[in-house]
Structures are given as structure tokens and as C-alpha cells.
Design a protein around this motif. Structure first.
Motif, PDB file in Angstrom:
ATOM      1  N   VAL A 129      49.701 -20.180  12.569  1.00 36.87           N
ATOM      2  CA  VAL A 129      48.493 -19.345  12.644  1.00 36.87           C
ATOM      3  C   VAL A 129      48.437 -18.382  11.457  1.00 36.87           C
ATOM      4  CG1 VAL A 129      47.329 -17.540  13.980  1.00 36.87           C
ATOM      5  CG2 VAL A 129      48.258 -19.553  15.137  1.00 36.87           C
ATOM      6  N   ILE A 130      49.569 -17.806  11.104  1.00 42.66           N
ATOM      7  CA  ILE A 130      49.625 -16.877   9.968  1.00 42.66           C
ATOM      8  C   ILE A 130      49.174 -17.579   8.695  1.00 42.66           C
ATOM      9  CG2 ILE A 130      51.230 -15.629   8.452  1.00 42.66           C
ATOM     10  CD1 ILE A 130      52.827 -14.921  11.006  1.00 42.66           C
ATOM     11  N   SER A 131      49.684 -18.785   8.478  1.00 48.28           N
ATOM     12  CA  SER A 131      49.306 -19.541   7.277  1.00 48.28           C
ATOM     13  C   SER A 131      47.822 -19.889   7.288  1.00 48.28           C
ATOM     14  CB  SER A 131      50.134 -20.826   7.179  1.00 48.28           C
ATOM     15  OG  SER A 131      51.480 -20.522   6.982  1.00 48.28           O
ATOM     16  N   ALA A 132      47.334 -20.322   8.433  1.00 49.29           N
ATOM     17  CA  ALA A 132      45.938 -20.732   8.536  1.00 49.29           C
ATOM     18  C   ALA A 132      44.970 -19.567   8.346  1.00 49.29           C
ATOM     19  CB  ALA A 132      45.686 -21.408   9.884  1.00 49.29           C
ATOM     20  N   GLN A 133      45.348 -18.381   8.838  1.00 54.42           N
ATOM     21  CA  GLN A 133      44.435 -17.241   8.796  1.00 54.42           C
ATOM     22  C   GLN A 133      44.731 -16.265   7.658  1.00 54.42           C
ATOM     23  OE1 GLN A 133      43.898 -15.398  12.641  1.00 54.42           O
ATOM     24  NE2 GLN A 133      43.598 -17.373  13.661  1.00 54.42           N
ATOM     25  N   GLY A 134      45.766 -16.523   6.878  1.00 56.38           N
ATOM     26  CA  GLY A 134      46.049 -15.721   5.691  1.00 56.38           C
ATOM     27  C   GLY A 134      46.621 -14.335   5.942  1.00 56.38           C
ATOM     28  N   PHE A 135      47.401 -14.166   7.002  1.00 52.26           N
ATOM     29  CA  PHE A 135      48.025 -12.864   7.256  1.00 52.26           C
ATOM     30  C   PHE A 135      49.232 -12.688   6.333  1.00 52.26           C
ATOM     31  CE2 PHE A 135      45.669 -13.280  11.191  1.00 52.26           C
ATOM     32  CZ  PHE A 135      45.252 -11.974  11.428  1.00 52.26           C
ATOM     33  N   THR A 136      49.471 -11.450   5.932  1.00 50.04           N
ATOM     34  CA  THR A 136      50.647 -11.142   5.117  1.00 50.04           C
ATOM     35  C   THR A 136      51.713 -10.440   5.938  1.00 50.04           C
ATOM     36  OG1 THR A 136      49.660  -9.059   4.401  1.00 50.04           O
ATOM     37  CG2 THR A 136      49.336 -10.985   2.971  1.00 50.04           C
ATOM     38  N   GLN A 137      51.312  -9.794   7.033  1.00 50.54           N
ATOM     39  CA  GLN A 137      52.261  -9.090   7.890  1.00 50.54           C
ATOM     40  C   GLN A 137      51.793  -9.192   9.337  1.00 50.54           C
ATOM     41  OE1 GLN A 137      52.683  -5.022   6.615  1.00 50.54           O
ATOM     42  NE2 GLN A 137      52.845  -5.608   4.468  1.00 50.54           N
ATOM     43  N   ILE A 138      52.755  -9.369  10.237  1.00 48.32           N
ATOM     44  CA  ILE A 138      52.460  -9.397  11.675  1.00 48.32           C
ATOM     45  C   ILE A 138      53.458  -8.480  12.368  1.00 48.32           C
ATOM     46  CG2 ILE A 138      52.444 -10.820  13.767  1.00 48.32           C
ATOM     47  CD1 ILE A 138      50.100 -11.447  12.000  1.00 48.32           C
ATOM     48  N   PHE A 139      52.943  -7.607  13.214  1.00 44.02           N
ATOM     49  CA  PHE A 139      53.786  -6.731  14.017  1.00 44.02           C
ATOM     50  C   PHE A 139      53.790  -7.224  15.453  1.00 44.02           C
ATOM     51  CE2 PHE A 139      52.394  -3.881  10.591  1.00 44.02           C
ATOM     52  CZ  PHE A 139      53.614  -3.419  10.153  1.00 44.02           C
ATOM     53  N   ASN A 140      54.964  -7.202  16.074  1.00 43.58           N
ATOM     54  CA  ASN A 140      55.065  -7.572  17.489  1.00 43.58           C
ATOM     55  C   ASN A 140      54.718  -6.336  18.302  1.00 43.58           C
ATOM     56  OD1 ASN A 140      55.694  -8.477  20.027  1.00 43.58           O
ATOM     57  ND2 ASN A 140      57.665  -9.354  19.455  1.00 43.58           N
ATOM     58  N   SER A 141      53.557  -6.319  18.896  1.00 44.09           N
ATOM     59  CA  SER A 141      53.077  -5.127  19.607  1.00 44.09           C
ATOM     60  C   SER A 141      53.883  -4.824  20.862  1.00 44.09           C
ATOM     61  CB  SER A 141      51.595  -5.265  19.946  1.00 44.09           C
ATOM     62  OG  SER A 141      51.374  -6.377  20.785  1.00 44.09           O
ATOM     63  N   SER A 142      54.563  -5.809  21.433  1.00 37.42           N
ATOM     64  CA  SER A 142      55.353  -5.547  22.635  1.00 37.42           C
ATOM     65  C   SER A 142      56.648  -4.820  22.295  1.00 37.42           C
ATOM     66  CB  SER A 142      55.655  -6.848  23.378  1.00 37.42           C
ATOM     67  OG  SER A 142      56.370  -7.740  22.549  1.00 37.42           O
ATOM     68  N   ILE A 143      57.107  -4.918  21.068  1.00 35.57           N
ATOM     69  CA  ILE A 143      58.361  -4.266  20.663  1.00 35.57           C
ATOM     70  C   ILE A 143      58.096  -2.947  19.950  1.00 35.57           C
ATOM     71  CG2 ILE A 143      60.383  -4.467  19.159  1.00 35.57           C
ATOM     72  CD1 ILE A 143      60.337  -7.453  19.670  1.00 35.57           C
ATOM     73  N   ASN A 144      57.164  -2.948  19.022  1.00 36.85           N
ATOM     74  CA  ASN A 144      56.954  -1.788  18.169  1.00 36.85           C
ATOM     75  C   ASN A 144      56.313  -0.609  18.873  1.00 36.85           C
ATOM     76  OD1 ASN A 144      58.009  -3.316  16.156  1.00 36.85           O
ATOM     77  ND2 ASN A 144      56.084  -3.734  15.135  1.00 36.85           N
ATOM     78  N   GLY A 145      55.618  -0.851  19.956  1.00 34.49           N
ATOM     79  CA  GLY A 145      54.925   0.240  20.627  1.00 34.49           C
ATOM     80  C   GLY A 145      53.860   0.845  19.727  1.00 34.49           C
ATOM     81  N   LEU A 146      53.023   0.000  19.153  1.00 31.48           N
ATOM     82  CA  LEU A 146      51.978   0.484  18.260  1.00 31.48           C
ATOM     83  C   LEU A 146      51.046   1.435  18.991  1.00 31.48           C
ATOM     84  CD1 LEU A 146      51.019  -2.885  16.520  1.00 31.48           C
ATOM     85  CD2 LEU A 146      52.403  -1.048  15.571  1.00 31.48           C
ATOM     86  N   ALA A 147      50.655   2.474  18.313  1.00 25.61           N
ATOM     87  CA  ALA A 147      49.723   3.426  18.910  1.00 25.61           C
ATOM     88  C   ALA A 147      48.338   2.807  19.032  1.00 25.61           C
ATOM     89  CB  ALA A 147      49.675   4.703  18.077  1.00 25.61           C
ATOM     90  N   TYR A 148      47.942   2.048  18.017  1.00 21.45           N
ATOM     91  CA  TYR A 148      46.643   1.378  18.062  1.00 21.45           C
ATOM     92  C   TYR A 148      46.671   0.193  17.108  1.00 21.45           C
ATOM     93  CZ  TYR A 148      41.786   0.174  17.418  1.00 21.45           C
ATOM     94  OH  TYR A 148      40.612  -0.530  17.361  1.00 21.45           O
ATOM     95  N   ALA A 149      46.069  -0.884  17.538  1.00 19.36           N
ATOM     96  CA  ALA A 149      45.884  -2.056  16.681  1.00 19.36           C
ATOM     97  C   ALA A 149      44.515  -2.643  17.021  1.00 19.36           C
ATOM     98  CB  ALA A 149      46.980  -3.075  16.926  1.00 19.36           C
ATOM     99  N   ASP A 150      43.735  -2.913  16.002  1.00 22.41           N
ATOM    100  CA  ASP A 150      42.409  -3.484  16.191  1.00 22.41           C
ATOM    101  C   ASP A 150      42.549  -4.884  16.792  1.00 22.41           C
ATOM    102  OD1 ASP A 150      39.818  -4.464  16.028  1.00 22.41           O
ATOM    103  OD2 ASP A 150      39.449  -3.528  14.079  1.00 22.41           O
ATOM    104  N   PRO A 151      41.933  -5.118  17.945  1.00 17.99           N
ATOM    105  CA  PRO A 151      42.070  -6.420  18.616  1.00 17.99           C
ATOM    106  C   PRO A 151      41.635  -7.617  17.777  1.00 17.99           C
ATOM    107  CG  PRO A 151      41.022  -4.821  20.069  1.00 17.99           C
ATOM    108  CD  PRO A 151      41.143  -4.182  18.724  1.00 17.99           C
ATOM    109  N   LYS A 152      40.766  -7.400  16.793  1.00 22.00           N
ATOM    110  CA  LYS A 152      40.314  -8.540  15.984  1.00 22.00           C
ATOM    111  C   LYS A 152      41.432  -9.058  15.071  1.00 22.00           C
ATOM    112  CE  LYS A 152      38.128  -5.962  12.216  1.00 22.00           C
ATOM    113  NZ  LYS A 152      36.878  -5.625  11.576  1.00 22.00           N
ATOM    114  N   PHE A 153      42.515  -8.295  14.919  1.00 25.82           N
ATOM    115  CA  PHE A 153      43.649  -8.735  14.109  1.00 25.82           C
ATOM    116  C   PHE A 153      44.829  -9.176  14.975  1.00 25.82           C
ATOM    117  CE2 PHE A 153      41.412  -5.765  11.230  1.00 25.82           C
ATOM    118  CZ  PHE A 153      41.059  -6.680  10.250  1.00 25.82           C
ATOM    119  N   ASP A 154      44.604  -9.303  16.272  1.00 20.73           N
ATOM    120  CA  ASP A 154      45.650  -9.758  17.190  1.00 20.73           C
ATOM    121  C   ASP A 154      45.610 -11.288  17.246  1.00 20.73           C
ATOM    122  OD1 ASP A 154      47.361 -10.390  19.290  1.00 20.73           O
ATOM    123  OD2 ASP A 154      46.713  -8.701  20.526  1.00 20.73           O
ATOM    124  N   ILE A 155      46.726 -11.917  16.920  1.00 16.57           N
ATOM    125  CA  ILE A 155      46.776 -13.377  16.882  1.00 16.57           C
ATOM    126  C   ILE A 155      47.389 -13.987  18.143  1.00 16.57           C
ATOM    127  CG2 ILE A 155      46.849 -13.413  14.354  1.00 16.57           C
ATOM    128  CD1 ILE A 155      49.856 -14.158  14.624  1.00 16.57           C
TER     129      ILE A 155
END
Length: 168
Positions: A129-155
Motif C-alpha cells: 500500500v505504501i508503494s502504491a500510494q507513495g507514502f514516505t513515512q507511516i506511524f503506527n497509531s496504536s503504539i505511538n499514541g498520536l495526538a491527532y492524525a488526519d483520517p485521510k492519511f490512515d492506510i
């Protein structure tokens, strides 16, 4: 003038570098929970936990037998034998305490062992999916405890789809 051109070049290169970065998120634990094979992991953990409980019960039974034997025969023991029996009882008691403390660690190790192939499968689908959609970085939201992430960038959903898993 040279300083102005240099500053402009730095600003433009920074803008270009930022434009090339595409950051997304994934919830790998959620994906793992949606995999039908996870029930086998849960069954394996349940079996392992039962084995650990049986081992603990055997040690507790041994401890109770030692204590009962000590109580029944303590008046007939000589001092050296009495001290030896007390040490043996304390050793088994410590074994029980240590086993209880390390049981949760043992279960976590077993969980990691059983889920590793599934995480590798998720990783493979995620990389596609990363290759197909051209992402350069992916964060695991279940581990990092991100304060906010735009859902349109959630793969997460795209990886679920790549794995052929329908959301329950």
C-alpha cells in the motif's frame, strides 16, 4: 544580492523537500484483531495459560504437602533436619512467588511468538500500500499514541483490503 539568492534557494529547497514527504498512519493492532486467524492465537494462548496454571498448581500442591508434613512431624525432627525442612518450604514458597511474577512475561513472550507471522503478513500488505500510494513515512497509531492524525492519511482500511479482510 548573493545572500538573498542563497536564502531564496534554501527556502525553495525546504519547500520542495516538504512537498516530497507523505506521512500516514496505520493501526496494526486493529488490523490484527480483524484477522480471522487471530482466534487460533487466542486458543494457543489459552492452552499455554492452562499449562502454566497446571504447573503453578503442582508447585502449590508440593508446597502444601511440605507444610503439612512439617507440621505433622515438626516435634520429631532434630534441629538440623527442622532447619533443612524450613529452608525447603521457603524455597518452594519463593518459587511460587517468582513463577507468579514471571507468568505474565511468559504469556507476553508466547503472544509475540504466535502473532509474529501475522505482523509480518500485515507488514507485507502495508509495504504494498505504501508503494502504491507513495507514502514516505507511516506511524503506527496504536503504539505511538498520536495526538491527532488526519483520517485521510490512515492506510489501515487499505491494508485490510489488501489482506482481503472485511471489517466486522
Amino acid at each position: 544580492m548573493k545572500k538573498f539568492i542563497l536564502a531564496l534557494a534554501v527556502v525553495l529547497s525546504t519547500i520542495c523537500l516538504q512537498a516530497q514527504t507523505k506521512v500516514g498512519t496505520i493501526d496494526a493492532d486493529y488490523i490484527l484483531g480483524q484477522m480471522p486467524e487471530i482466534s487460533k492465537v487466542e486458543e494457543g494462548l489459552k492452552t499455554y495459560n492452562t499449562e502454566l496454571q497446571a504447573e503453578l498448581q503442582n508447585t502449590i500442591k508440593k508446597y502444601e504437602e511440605l507444610v503439612d508434613a512439617y507440621k505433622a512431624n515438626s516435634t520429631t525432627y532434630e534441629e538440623v533436619e527442622k532447619t533443612s525442612k524450613e529452608s525447603e518450604i521457603m524455597e518452594v514458597e519463593n518459587d511460587i512467588k517468582n513463577f507468579r511474577q514471571k507468568a505474565s512475561v511468559l504469556i507476553q513472550i508466547k503472544r509475540n511468538e504466535l502473532t509474529k507471522p501475522f505482523y509480518l503478513k500485515i507488514d507485507e500488505a502495508m509495504n504494498a500500500v505504501i508503494s502504491a500510494q507513495g507514502f514516505t513515512q507511516i506511524f503506527n497509531s496504536s503504539i505511538n499514541g498520536l495526538a491527532y492524525a488526519d483520517p485521510k492519511f490512515d492506510i489501515t482500511d487499505a491494508v485490510l483490503e489488501k489482506l482481503g479482510i472485511g471489517v466486522k
